[in-house]
Design an enzyme around this catalytic site. Structure first.
Site, PDB file in Angstrom:
ATOM      1  N   HIS A  20      -2.062   9.557  -7.618  1.00  0.00           N
ATOM      2  CA  HIS A  20      -1.997   9.427  -9.078  1.00  0.00           C
ATOM      3  C   HIS A  20      -0.567   9.472  -9.603  1.00  0.00           C
ATOM      4  O   HIS A  20      -0.333   9.288 -10.792  1.00  0.00           O
ATOM      5  CB  HIS A  20      -2.824  10.551  -9.719  1.00  0.00           C
ATOM      6  CG  HIS A  20      -3.042  10.396 -11.192  1.00  0.00           C
ATOM      7  ND1 HIS A  20      -2.386  11.181 -12.127  1.00  0.00           N
ATOM      8  CD2 HIS A  20      -3.838   9.559 -11.893  1.00  0.00           C
ATOM      9  CE1 HIS A  20      -2.773  10.840 -13.339  1.00  0.00           C
ATOM     10  NE2 HIS A  20      -3.656   9.854 -13.239  1.00  0.00           N
TER      11      HIS A  20
ATOM     12  N   LYS B 269       3.356   8.680 -10.636  1.00  0.00           N
ATOM     13  CA  LYS B 269       4.065   7.542 -11.204  1.00  0.00           C
ATOM     14  C   LYS B 269       5.559   7.776 -10.961  1.00  0.00           C
ATOM     15  O   LYS B 269       6.243   8.442 -11.747  1.00  0.00           O
ATOM     16  CB  LYS B 269       3.799   7.415 -12.705  1.00  0.00           C
ATOM     17  CG  LYS B 269       2.292   7.362 -13.075  1.00  0.00           C
ATOM     18  CD  LYS B 269       1.742   8.717 -13.359  1.00  0.00           C
ATOM     19  CE  LYS B 269       0.383   8.712 -14.035  1.00  0.00           C
ATOM     20  NZ  LYS B 269      -0.665   7.930 -13.474  1.00  0.00           N
TER      21      LYS B 269
ATOM     22  N   ASP C 176      17.403   2.233  -4.873  1.00  0.00           N
ATOM     23  CA  ASP C 176      18.555   2.409  -3.984  1.00  0.00           C
ATOM     24  C   ASP C 176      18.608   3.857  -3.486  1.00  0.00           C
ATOM     25  O   ASP C 176      17.576   4.445  -3.188  1.00  0.00           O
ATOM     26  CB  ASP C 176      19.838   1.971  -4.691  1.00  0.00           C
ATOM     27  CG  ASP C 176      19.791   0.492  -5.095  1.00  0.00           C
ATOM     28  OD1 ASP C 176      19.078  -0.275  -4.407  1.00  0.00           O
ATOM     29  OD2 ASP C 176      20.419   0.120  -6.089  1.00  0.00           O
TER      30      ASP C 176
END
Length: 455
Positions: free
Chosen positions: A373, A375, A380
């Site tokens: 769940h 995010k 880089d």
């Protein structure tokens, strides 16, 4: 109604879908359009404009107090800092960070912070449940209030639809001020239920804050049998960037309650670290599709790596094109999604978009150790982002979201190690996965894709 959808829907795909539906199935489509077809959050924009003069002293005070910590734009800055133009908030330095992996670490840390609150607590979540974790949070907020700390609780009415009134009454009786973002009882707002305040934002005394993917419920501690282990990420911030999170809450609270809170804007305990952070609140009240543009710019700014984790992969054409171009440049692009879906329609739709970008070198992984769940983005070796925005059209256009983009090598390395552990518990998706599915499954996927503008 059809003309309204043609004139006001932001995406061509969405306009065509609504136009066909309204003309072909009006008895079904017209009621749905009232609830789902709007792309601007009526009232929030006018509220923001009406209160701009009231907010100006607070914004001026915040800018003055953090003036020494504002990162001045330069030609050598990370390209992702262009995202500052999407909001009224500058990039600031002098911040300390802590990465919080999974629910126990996150909520133990938040509750410990609540115990140390002295003046006020701003507590905002999309979902709050009256279960074991929900009652721990309730008791911690009540304890704050009984110690003389001002407590403000803000939640989304749709996300927290199952929250019992007795839970809120207990908080109210203890002196906690409670507000719902969607304004119960306002008939006009009943037709804006497709807009959600998806932000998770906790601020204590104006100098310490938390944001990330968790909501308040036992399932986020891995106690829901259907999903088992719940993989999510939060972060804690101390330093000037907290003021931006505080400003986001202030604006949301003003919309919900029509009042501007008296908060602390002076920086009283600048952190001894120097992470550079841009806090980016996005939502349907913005002039531009800020969340989508954030994703596009992050992808475009990558030179060697862009790793993204999201429970949903339902992007639009701009994000698809950005991923394709980045992959053609040889950038290591990995997207981590759940193997176990919580919304089957979204799960089906993702197959179509994976099929669009995997042939050019974008690698997809399905997380198999429970439900994913979080995010999170890693760009880089020195940039990372943690927040509430998913890689889907709902976060791009319909939800109020909150993301912290961080320029700090140490923090980025912590995120890298965390994601490498996640990839080790995942399976690489084969490029021919979709084409090897039965024809009827492929047909379902194509039909599901038609719903992408409102997912």
């Amino acid at each position: 109604m059809a003309i309204h959808s043609l004139m006001s829907t932001r995406s061509t795909q969405g306009a065509i879908a609504w136009l066909i539906s309204l003309l072909s199935f009006p008895f079904l489509a017209v009621p749905l359009y009232f609830f789902l077809g709007r792309n601007r959050f009526d009232g929030y924009v006018s509220s923001r404009q009406a209160s701009s003069e009231q907010f100006k002293p607070y914004i001026d005070e915040m800018t003055r107090d953090i003036g020494n910590y504002i990162v001045t734009p330069s030609v050598n800055e990370p390209p992702v800092w262009l995202c500052r133009e999407l909001c009224r908030i500058p990039v600031v330095k002098g911040n300390a960070l802590q990465l919080l992996v999974d629910g126990d670490a996150t909520f133990d840390h938040i509750i410990e912070g609540l115990r140390g609150a002295n003046h006020y607590v701003l507590f905002q979540f999309f979902i709050i449940k009256d279960d074991g974790l929900g009652r721990r949070i309730r008791d911690a907020l009540i304890d704050c209030s009984q110690r003389g700390v001002k407590v403000y609780l803000l939640f989304d009415e749709v996300g927290s639809y199952a929250l019992d009134s007795s839970y809120l009454n207990t908080l109210n009786k203890a002196g906690v001020k409670v507000a719902t973002f969607n304004k119960k009882g306002n008939i006009r707002k009943r037709f804006q239920v497709n807009f959600r305040n998806h932000r998770k934002n906790v601020v204590i005394d104006g100098n310490k804050a938390w944001l990330g993917g968790h909501n308040v419920g036992d399932e986020y501690l891995g106690k829901y049998p259907k999903f088992g282990h719940w993989r999510d990420t939060h972060m804690c911030i101390e330093g000037p960037a907290v003021k931006a999170l505080q400003l986001s809450f202030l604006e949301d609270w003003n919309w919900a309650k029509g009042e501007i809170l008296d908060l602390q804007w002076e920086i009283t305990n600048c952190a001894n670290q120097d992470a550079h952070i841009l806090v980016l609140p996005t939502g349907p009240a913005d002039e531009l599709e800020s969340a989508k543009l954030m994703f596009v710019q992050c992808i475009r700014s990558a030179k060697s790596r862009i790793w993204i984790t999201s429970p949903y992969f339902v992007p639009d054409e701009a994000v698809i094109a950005a991923l394709q171009l980045a992959a053609l440049k040889g950038i290591d692009i990995r997207i981590l999604i759940p193997d176990k879906p919580d919304h089957y329609l979204v799960y089906l739709t993702a197959f179509a978009y994976i099929h669009d970008v995997s042939p050019v070198g974008v690698k997809f992984y399905r997380y198999s150790d429970g439900f994913l769940h979080q995010k999170v983005m890693l760009i880089d070796d020195d940039l990372a982002a943690v927040g509430t925005a998913n890689l889907d059209n709902r976060s791009f256009r319909l939800n109020f979201e909150l993301t912290a983009i961080v320029h700090d090598v140490v923090f980025a390395q912590q995120v890298k190690q965390m994601l490498e552990d996640d990839f080790s518990k995942s399976q690489l998706v084969a490029n021919d996965e979709f084409s090897n599915k039965p024809w009827y499954f492929q047909l379902l996927v194509r039909i599901a894709r038609l719903s992408a503008p409102v997912l």
